[in-house]
Write a protein that holds these residues in place. Structure first.
Motif, mmCIF file in Angstrom:
data_model
loop_
_atom_site.group_PDB
_atom_site.id
_atom_site.type_symbol
_atom_site.label_atom_id
_atom_site.label_comp_id
_atom_site.label_asym_id
_atom_site.label_seq_id
_atom_site.Cartn_x
_atom_site.Cartn_y
_atom_site.Cartn_z
ATOM 1 N N SER A 195 0.852 -1.186 0.000
ATOM 2 C CA SER A 195 0.000 0.000 0.000
ATOM 3 C C SER A 195 0.888 1.236 0.000
ATOM 4 O O SER A 195 2.105 1.147 0.218
ATOM 5 C CB SER A 195 -0.894 0.003 1.240
ATOM 6 O OG SER A 195 -0.098 0.157 2.411
ATOM 7 N N THR A 196 0.309 2.411 -0.215
ATOM 8 C CA THR A 196 1.109 3.641 -0.178
ATOM 9 C C THR A 196 1.703 3.857 1.213
ATOM 10 O O THR A 196 2.834 4.335 1.342
ATOM 11 C CB THR A 196 0.259 4.856 -0.583
ATOM 12 O OG1 THR A 196 -0.927 4.893 0.211
ATOM 13 C CG2 THR A 196 -0.115 4.800 -2.053
ATOM 14 N N ARG A 205 2.463 9.059 -3.337
ATOM 15 C CA ARG A 205 1.477 9.292 -4.402
ATOM 16 C C ARG A 205 2.008 10.278 -5.442
ATOM 17 O O ARG A 205 1.710 10.147 -6.638
ATOM 18 C CB ARG A 205 0.160 9.791 -3.795
ATOM 19 C CG ARG A 205 -0.620 8.681 -3.080
ATOM 20 C CD ARG A 205 -2.001 9.149 -2.700
ATOM 21 N NE ARG A 205 -1.959 10.096 -1.592
ATOM 22 C CZ ARG A 205 -2.007 9.758 -0.301
ATOM 23 N NH1 ARG A 205 -2.083 8.475 0.036
ATOM 24 N NH2 ARG A 205 -1.977 10.674 0.636
ATOM 25 N N THR A 209 2.312 9.390 -9.506
ATOM 26 C CA THR A 209 1.552 10.157 -10.498
ATOM 27 C C THR A 209 2.395 11.170 -11.255
ATOM 28 O O THR A 209 1.874 11.909 -12.087
ATOM 29 C CB THR A 209 0.380 10.881 -9.820
ATOM 30 O OG1 THR A 209 0.880 11.741 -8.778
ATOM 31 C CG2 THR A 209 -0.603 9.882 -9.209
ATOM 32 N N LYS A 212 -3.290 0.598 -10.278
ATOM 33 C CA LYS A 212 -4.635 0.862 -9.788
ATOM 34 C C LYS A 212 -5.579 -0.020 -10.605
ATOM 35 O O LYS A 212 -5.838 0.267 -11.776
ATOM 36 C CB LYS A 212 -5.010 2.341 -9.966
ATOM 37 C CG LYS A 212 -4.461 3.251 -8.875
ATOM 38 C CD LYS A 212 -4.866 4.694 -9.087
ATOM 39 C CE LYS A 212 -6.330 4.919 -8.747
ATOM 40 N NZ LYS A 212 -6.533 4.885 -7.269
ATOM 41 N N ASP A 262 -8.692 -0.356 -10.731
ATOM 42 C CA ASP A 262 -9.759 0.458 -11.303
ATOM 43 C C ASP A 262 -9.814 1.770 -10.539
ATOM 44 O O ASP A 262 -9.057 1.989 -9.586
ATOM 45 C CB ASP A 262 -11.117 -0.263 -11.287
ATOM 46 C CG ASP A 262 -11.546 -0.688 -9.891
ATOM 47 O OD1 ASP A 262 -11.493 0.155 -8.978
ATOM 48 O OD2 ASP A 262 -11.925 -1.851 -9.707
ATOM 49 N N ALA A 263 -10.696 2.680 -10.967
ATOM 50 C CA ALA A 263 -10.730 4.024 -10.400
ATOM 51 C C ALA A 263 -11.052 4.030 -8.914
ATOM 52 O O ALA A 263 -10.656 4.950 -8.189
ATOM 53 C CB ALA A 263 -11.741 4.886 -11.165
ATOM 54 N N ARG A 264 -11.751 3.009 -8.435
ATOM 55 C CA ARG A 264 -12.141 2.967 -7.025
ATOM 56 C C ARG A 264 -11.045 2.398 -6.134
ATOM 57 O O ARG A 264 -11.116 2.519 -4.912
ATOM 58 C CB ARG A 264 -13.403 2.115 -6.847
ATOM 59 C CG ARG A 264 -14.634 2.650 -7.547
ATOM 60 C CD ARG A 264 -15.812 1.732 -7.245
ATOM 61 N NE ARG A 264 -15.533 0.353 -7.633
ATOM 62 C CZ ARG A 264 -16.225 -0.698 -7.210
ATOM 63 N NH1 ARG A 264 -17.216 -0.531 -6.368
ATOM 64 N NH2 ARG A 264 -15.929 -1.915 -7.626
ATOM 65 N N SER A 265 -10.072 1.764 -6.719
ATOM 66 C CA SER A 265 -9.069 1.035 -5.942
ATOM 67 C C SER A 265 -7.945 1.944 -5.461
ATOM 68 O O SER A 265 -7.665 2.989 -6.061
ATOM 69 C CB SER A 265 -8.463 -0.090 -6.786
ATOM 70 O OG SER A 265 -9.443 -0.999 -7.193
ATOM 71 N N SER A 266 -7.323 1.520 -4.388
ATOM 72 C CA SER A 266 -6.125 2.203 -3.898
ATOM 73 C C SER A 266 -4.920 1.720 -4.706
ATOM 74 O O SER A 266 -4.957 0.681 -5.358
ATOM 75 C CB SER A 266 -5.910 1.885 -2.421
ATOM 76 O OG SER A 266 -7.011 2.304 -1.646
ATOM 77 N N TRP A 267 -3.840 2.500 -4.652
ATOM 78 C CA TRP A 267 -2.614 2.099 -5.333
ATOM 79 C C TRP A 267 -2.063 0.820 -4.721
ATOM 80 O O TRP A 267 -2.082 0.633 -3.503
ATOM 81 C CB TRP A 267 -1.561 3.195 -5.202
ATOM 82 C CG TRP A 267 -1.761 4.376 -6.080
ATOM 83 C CD1 TRP A 267 -2.261 5.596 -5.727
ATOM 84 C CD2 TRP A 267 -1.448 4.462 -7.475
ATOM 85 N NE1 TRP A 267 -2.283 6.433 -6.809
ATOM 86 C CE2 TRP A 267 -1.791 5.774 -7.902
ATOM 87 C CE3 TRP A 267 -0.918 3.567 -8.407
ATOM 88 C CZ2 TRP A 267 -1.609 6.203 -9.209
ATOM 89 C CZ3 TRP A 267 -0.738 3.985 -9.715
ATOM 90 C CH2 TRP A 267 -1.086 5.296 -10.107
ATOM 91 N N ARG A 268 -1.543 -0.056 -5.565
ATOM 92 C CA ARG A 268 -0.763 -1.211 -5.141
ATOM 93 C C ARG A 268 0.616 -1.070 -5.770
ATOM 94 O O ARG A 268 0.744 -0.816 -6.973
ATOM 95 C CB ARG A 268 -1.416 -2.525 -5.580
ATOM 96 C CG ARG A 268 -2.833 -2.729 -5.095
ATOM 97 C CD ARG A 268 -2.944 -2.731 -3.588
ATOM 98 N NE ARG A 268 -2.161 -3.798 -2.980
ATOM 99 C CZ ARG A 268 -1.974 -3.908 -1.662
ATOM 100 N NH1 ARG A 268 -2.464 -3.000 -0.837
ATOM 101 N NH2 ARG A 268 -1.263 -4.924 -1.175
#
Length: 217
Positions: A106-107, A122, A126, A136, A138-144
């Motif tokens: 996770s971040t 982050r 980015t 990611k 999908d848009a709802r997911s947190s960064w892995r």
């Protein structure tokens, strides 16, 4: 993540582990393996990946999955011929991708390794070009954030330069596999090929990996 009642999944998972002779609970097993996700979160990731599979009657269509993605994954030894059975290559690809996501950081975890705050992580993810590789689903997911990028002192030296030339259209499974697989162009003193990330970790020339990465597409 979607809200779940984790109890039924935990009960089922623990029962399956006991059948395999594993005395740990599912959560204990995940922590021991360094996976900072719940059973419910892993189950959700798998379901999301399964949802992207074509339906059975569509699996013979040549345009599924998208041709360039198929060609890239074929380079990794993955085929997309229709196949019935437990060794279905499509299902194997989904499983491999889910494994990558589940084993990634996770971040917050990456921030602890790097000695910075999560917002800085982050920013690196980015940036344009990215200075840290993240996924990611999908848009709802947190960064892995795949673990291969780190050693005990933080981010592997030269990684940002390699990411700067890496084709952003590459599938995450492709990226992780390439970084972690022996490369015939990266040979150490005993004539043994090593992976790009092993090469960088050992302190060899970053330019050598950058040139190889530039040719990937």
């Amino acid at each position: 993540m979607i809200d779940h009642d984790p109890q039924p999944l935990d009960v089922i998972s623990d029962a399956l582990l006991r059948k395999k002779g594993i005395a740990l609970s599912s959560e204990e097993l995940l922590r021991r393996k360094g996976i900072d996700m719940s059973v419910a979160e892993i189950f959700e990731l798998v379901l999301r990946q399964v949802a992207e599979l074509p339906d059975v009657e569509e699996r013979t269509r040549p345009e599924l999955p998208e041709r360039q993605t198929r060609e890239r994954l074929r380079a990794l030894g993955i085929t997309f011929e229709p196949f019935e059975g437990e060794n279905d290559p499509l299902a194997s690809t989904i499983a491999a991708y889910s494994d990558v996501l589940a084993a990634s950081l996770s971040t917050a975890e990456a921030a602890r390794i790097m000695g910075v705050n999560a917002s800085r992580v982050r920013q690196l993810l980015t940036a344009s070009p990215a200075r840290l590789y993240g996924i990611k689903p999908d848009a709802r997911s947190s960064w892995r954030i795949p673990r291969f990028q780190f050693d005990t002192s933080g981010v592997i030296r030269g990684l940002d330069r390699v990411l700067a030339v890496l084709d952003t259209a590459l599938h995450p499974l492709e990226v992780v596999t390439w970084f972690e697989s022996p490369c015939p162009d990266l040979v150490v003193d005993d004539d043994k090929p090593v992976s790009p990330i092993q090469w960088l970790r050992a302190g060899y020339r970053v330019d050598d990996v950058v040139e190889i990465a530039r040719r990937l597409s």
